[in-house]
Design a protein around this motif. Sequence first.
Motif, PDB file in Angstrom:
ATOM      1  N   ASN A  30       0.831  -1.197   0.000  1.00 41.74           N
ATOM      2  CA  ASN A  30       0.000   0.000   0.000  1.00 41.74           C
ATOM      3  C   ASN A  30       0.874   1.259   0.000  1.00 41.74           C
ATOM      4  O   ASN A  30       0.580   2.230  -0.706  1.00 41.74           O
ATOM      5  CB  ASN A  30      -0.927  -0.005   1.214  1.00 41.74           C
ATOM      6  CG  ASN A  30      -1.914   1.124   1.176  1.00 41.74           C
ATOM      7  OD1 ASN A  30      -2.533   1.376   0.158  1.00 41.74           O
ATOM      8  ND2 ASN A  30      -2.065   1.816   2.289  1.00 41.74           N
ATOM      9  N   ALA A  31       1.942   1.238   0.774  1.00 43.98           N
ATOM     10  CA  ALA A  31       2.845   2.398   0.831  1.00 43.98           C
ATOM     11  C   ALA A  31       3.488   2.631  -0.533  1.00 43.98           C
ATOM     12  O   ALA A  31       3.595   3.773  -0.988  1.00 43.98           O
ATOM     13  CB  ALA A  31       3.918   2.177   1.891  1.00 43.98           C
ATOM     14  N   ARG A  32       3.898   1.545  -1.202  1.00 41.07           N
ATOM     15  CA  ARG A  32       4.480   1.691  -2.545  1.00 41.07           C
ATOM     16  C   ARG A  32       3.446   2.235  -3.520  1.00 41.07           C
ATOM     17  O   ARG A  32       3.753   3.070  -4.359  1.00 41.07           O
ATOM     18  CB  ARG A  32       5.031   0.348  -3.037  1.00 41.07           C
ATOM     19  CG  ARG A  32       6.349  -0.030  -2.406  1.00 41.07           C
ATOM     20  CD  ARG A  32       6.995  -1.200  -3.119  1.00 41.07           C
ATOM     21  NE  ARG A  32       6.184  -2.401  -3.123  1.00 41.07           N
ATOM     22  CZ  ARG A  32       6.180  -3.322  -2.171  1.00 41.07           C
ATOM     23  NH1 ARG A  32       6.954  -3.181  -1.119  1.00 41.07           N
ATOM     24  NH2 ARG A  32       5.421  -4.394  -2.265  1.00 41.07           N
ATOM     25  N   GLY A  33       2.225   1.778  -3.393  1.00 39.49           N
ATOM     26  CA  GLY A  33       1.155   2.255  -4.266  1.00 39.49           C
ATOM     27  C   GLY A  33       0.902   3.739  -4.075  1.00 39.49           C
ATOM     28  O   GLY A  33       0.699   4.481  -5.039  1.00 39.49           O
ATOM     29  N   GLU A  34       0.911   4.183  -2.826  1.00 39.66           N
ATOM     30  CA  GLU A  34       0.712   5.605  -2.541  1.00 39.66           C
ATOM     31  C   GLU A  34       1.865   6.437  -3.099  1.00 39.66           C
ATOM     32  O   GLU A  34       1.656   7.524  -3.646  1.00 39.66           O
ATOM     33  CB  GLU A  34       0.567   5.829  -1.042  1.00 39.66           C
ATOM     34  CG  GLU A  34      -0.751   5.338  -0.480  1.00 39.66           C
ATOM     35  CD  GLU A  34      -0.866   5.493   1.017  1.00 39.66           C
ATOM     36  OE1 GLU A  34       0.034   6.102   1.640  1.00 39.66           O
ATOM     37  OE2 GLU A  34      -1.860   5.003   1.583  1.00 39.66           O
ATOM     38  N   GLU A  35       3.083   5.921  -2.975  1.00 37.76           N
ATOM     39  CA  GLU A  35       4.253   6.624  -3.498  1.00 37.76           C
ATOM     40  C   GLU A  35       4.165   6.752  -5.023  1.00 37.76           C
ATOM     41  O   GLU A  35       4.416   7.821  -5.586  1.00 37.76           O
ATOM     42  CB  GLU A  35       5.519   5.858  -3.105  1.00 37.76           C
ATOM     43  CG  GLU A  35       6.806   6.547  -3.507  1.00 37.76           C
ATOM     44  CD  GLU A  35       8.019   5.744  -3.050  1.00 37.76           C
ATOM     45  OE1 GLU A  35       8.918   5.569  -3.886  1.00 37.76           O
ATOM     46  OE2 GLU A  35       8.058   5.309  -1.892  1.00 37.76           O
ATOM     47  N   GLN A  36       3.767   5.667  -5.681  1.00 36.51           N
ATOM     48  CA  GLN A  36       3.622   5.707  -7.140  1.00 36.51           C
ATOM     49  C   GLN A  36       2.518   6.670  -7.547  1.00 36.51           C
ATOM     50  O   GLN A  36       2.644   7.394  -8.539  1.00 36.51           O
ATOM     51  CB  GLN A  36       3.343   4.305  -7.677  1.00 36.51           C
ATOM     52  CG  GLN A  36       4.542   3.395  -7.616  1.00 36.51           C
ATOM     53  CD  GLN A  36       4.209   1.971  -8.025  1.00 36.51           C
ATOM     54  OE1 GLN A  36       3.046   1.603  -8.144  1.00 36.51           O
ATOM     55  NE2 GLN A  36       5.245   1.164  -8.222  1.00 36.51           N
ATOM     56  N   SER A  37       1.445   6.700  -6.789  1.00 32.68           N
ATOM     57  CA  SER A  37       0.343   7.603  -7.085  1.00 32.68           C
ATOM     58  C   SER A  37       0.799   9.062  -6.987  1.00 32.68           C
ATOM     59  O   SER A  37       0.441   9.896  -7.833  1.00 32.68           O
ATOM     60  CB  SER A  37      -0.809   7.349  -6.110  1.00 32.68           C
ATOM     61  OG  SER A  37      -1.873   8.231  -6.357  1.00 32.68           O
ATOM     62  N   ARG A  90       3.855  10.150  -7.462  1.00 33.55           N
ATOM     63  CA  ARG A  90       4.715  10.413  -8.623  1.00 33.55           C
ATOM     64  C   ARG A  90       3.891  10.682  -9.875  1.00 33.55           C
ATOM     65  O   ARG A  90       4.201  11.582 -10.652  1.00 33.55           O
ATOM     66  CB  ARG A  90       5.645   9.219  -8.873  1.00 33.55           C
ATOM     67  CG  ARG A  90       6.779   9.128  -7.905  1.00 33.55           C
ATOM     68  CD  ARG A  90       7.753   8.052  -8.344  1.00 33.55           C
ATOM     69  NE  ARG A  90       8.479   7.545  -7.206  1.00 33.55           N
ATOM     70  CZ  ARG A  90       8.944   6.323  -7.092  1.00 33.55           C
ATOM     71  NH1 ARG A  90       8.766   5.456  -8.063  1.00 33.55           N
ATOM     72  NH2 ARG A  90       9.592   5.960  -6.029  1.00 33.55           N
ATOM     73  N   ILE A  91       2.861   9.899 -10.062  1.00 40.32           N
ATOM     74  CA  ILE A  91       1.988  10.094 -11.231  1.00 40.32           C
ATOM     75  C   ILE A  91       1.316  11.454 -11.164  1.00 40.32           C
ATOM     76  O   ILE A  91       1.236  12.171 -12.172  1.00 40.32           O
ATOM     77  CB  ILE A  91       0.949   8.952 -11.323  1.00 40.32           C
ATOM     78  CG1 ILE A  91       1.651   7.654 -11.717  1.00 40.32           C
ATOM     79  CG2 ILE A  91      -0.152   9.283 -12.321  1.00 40.32           C
ATOM     80  CD1 ILE A  91       0.793   6.419 -11.593  1.00 40.32           C
ATOM     81  N   ASN A 146       1.663  14.399 -13.877  1.00 44.83           N
ATOM     82  CA  ASN A 146       0.475  14.998 -14.493  1.00 44.83           C
ATOM     83  C   ASN A 146       0.499  16.517 -14.368  1.00 44.83           C
ATOM     84  O   ASN A 146       0.189  17.238 -15.327  1.00 44.83           O
ATOM     85  CB  ASN A 146      -0.806  14.443 -13.860  1.00 44.83           C
ATOM     86  CG  ASN A 146      -1.155  13.072 -14.358  1.00 44.83           C
ATOM     87  OD1 ASN A 146      -0.724  12.665 -15.440  1.00 44.83           O
ATOM     88  ND2 ASN A 146      -1.919  12.338 -13.586  1.00 44.83           N
ATOM     89  N   ARG A 147       0.874  17.008 -13.191  1.00 47.11           N
ATOM     90  CA  ARG A 147       0.940  18.460 -12.996  1.00 47.11           C
ATOM     91  C   ARG A 147       2.028  19.082 -13.888  1.00 47.11           C
ATOM     92  O   ARG A 147       1.829  20.140 -14.484  1.00 47.11           O
ATOM     93  CB  ARG A 147       1.209  18.791 -11.523  1.00 47.11           C
ATOM     94  CG  ARG A 147      -0.032  18.705 -10.647  1.00 47.11           C
ATOM     95  CD  ARG A 147       0.209  19.294  -9.273  1.00 47.11           C
ATOM     96  NE  ARG A 147       1.115  18.490  -8.464  1.00 47.11           N
ATOM     97  CZ  ARG A 147       0.764  17.411  -7.783  1.00 47.11           C
ATOM     98  NH1 ARG A 147      -0.489  17.014  -7.798  1.00 47.11           N
ATOM     99  NH2 ARG A 147       1.647  16.740  -7.078  1.00 47.11           N
ATOM    100  N   MET A 148       3.167  18.390 -13.995  1.00 51.54           N
ATOM    101  CA  MET A 148       4.250  18.903 -14.821  1.00 51.54           C
ATOM    102  C   MET A 148       3.821  18.970 -16.296  1.00 51.54           C
ATOM    103  O   MET A 148       4.025  19.983 -16.969  1.00 51.54           O
ATOM    104  CB  MET A 148       5.490  18.015 -14.687  1.00 51.54           C
ATOM    105  CG  MET A 148       6.702  18.546 -15.439  1.00 51.54           C
ATOM    106  SD  MET A 148       8.175  17.542 -15.175  1.00 51.54           S
ATOM    107  CE  MET A 148       7.719  16.030 -15.992  1.00 51.54           C
TER     108      MET A 148
END
Length: 78
Positions: free
Chosen positions: A49-56, A58-59, A63-65
Amino acid sequence: MNNETVERHLDTVDQRLSAIEAEQRRQAGDIAEMKELLKVMYPLLVASNARGEEQSKRIDDLNRMVASLIPSKIAAVG
Protein backbone atom coordinates in the motif's frame (compact mmCIF):
# COMPACT_ATOMS: atom_id res chain seq x y z
CA MET A 1 -43.10 -43.04 23.78
CA ASN A 2 -41.49 -46.17 25.05
CA ASN A 3 -37.92 -46.50 26.33
CA GLU A 4 -36.63 -47.89 23.04
CA THR A 5 -37.95 -44.93 21.08
CA VAL A 6 -36.51 -42.48 23.60
CA GLU A 7 -33.11 -44.19 23.45
CA ARG A 8 -33.11 -44.04 19.63
CA HIS A 9 -33.90 -40.33 19.77
CA LEU A 10 -31.16 -39.78 22.34
CA ASP A 11 -28.69 -41.69 20.15
CA THR A 12 -29.67 -39.53 17.18
CA VAL A 13 -29.26 -36.38 19.27
CA ASP A 14 -25.86 -37.59 20.51
CA GLN A 15 -24.75 -38.31 16.94
CA ARG A 16 -25.88 -34.89 15.77
CA LEU A 17 -24.17 -33.22 18.72
CA SER A 18 -20.94 -35.11 17.99
CA ALA A 19 -21.11 -34.02 14.34
CA ILE A 20 -21.68 -30.40 15.36
CA GLU A 21 -18.77 -30.50 17.81
CA ALA A 22 -16.50 -32.04 15.16
CA GLU A 23 -17.49 -29.31 12.70
CA GLN A 24 -16.81 -26.63 15.32
CA ARG A 25 -13.33 -28.06 15.92
CA ARG A 26 -12.65 -28.11 12.18
CA GLN A 27 -13.81 -24.50 11.83
CA ALA A 28 -11.71 -23.43 14.82
CA GLY A 29 -8.69 -24.96 13.07
CA ASP A 30 -9.55 -23.14 9.84
CA ILE A 31 -9.90 -19.84 11.72
CA ALA A 32 -6.56 -20.32 13.48
CA GLU A 33 -4.93 -21.03 10.11
CA MET A 34 -6.49 -17.89 8.59
CA LYS A 35 -5.28 -15.78 11.53
CA GLU A 36 -1.71 -17.04 11.03
CA LEU A 37 -1.92 -16.31 7.32
CA LEU A 38 -3.19 -12.79 7.98
CA LYS A 39 -0.35 -12.18 10.47
CA VAL A 40 2.12 -13.03 7.71
CA MET A 41 0.30 -11.10 4.98
CA TYR A 42 -0.44 -7.88 6.88
CA PRO A 43 3.11 -6.44 6.76
CA LEU A 44 3.28 -7.27 3.05
CA LEU A 45 -0.02 -5.52 2.41
CA VAL A 46 1.07 -2.45 4.36
CA ALA A 47 4.32 -2.25 2.39
CA SER A 48 2.48 -2.74 -0.89
CA ASN A 49 0.00 0.00 0.00
CA ALA A 50 2.85 2.40 0.83
CA ARG A 51 4.48 1.69 -2.55
CA GLY A 52 1.16 2.25 -4.27
CA GLU A 53 0.71 5.61 -2.54
CA GLU A 54 4.25 6.62 -3.50
CA GLN A 55 3.62 5.71 -7.14
CA SER A 56 0.34 7.60 -7.09
CA LYS A 57 2.15 10.73 -5.83
CA ARG A 58 4.72 10.41 -8.62
CA ILE A 59 1.99 10.09 -11.23
CA ASP A 60 0.22 13.16 -9.83
CA ASP A 61 3.50 15.12 -9.97
CA LEU A 62 4.05 14.06 -13.60
CA ASN A 63 0.48 15.00 -14.49
CA ARG A 64 0.94 18.46 -13.00
CA MET A 65 4.25 18.90 -14.82
CA VAL A 66 2.74 17.89 -18.17
CA ALA A 67 -0.30 20.09 -17.55
CA SER A 68 1.95 23.07 -16.86
CA LEU A 69 3.90 22.49 -20.10
CA ILE A 70 0.85 22.29 -22.36
CA PRO A 71 0.07 26.07 -22.43
CA SER A 72 3.67 26.97 -23.33
CA LYS A 73 3.73 24.35 -26.12
CA ILE A 74 0.44 25.64 -27.52
CA ALA A 75 1.77 29.22 -27.43
CA ALA A 76 4.96 28.14 -29.21
CA VAL A 77 2.93 26.53 -32.02
CA GLY A 78 0.54 29.50 -32.37
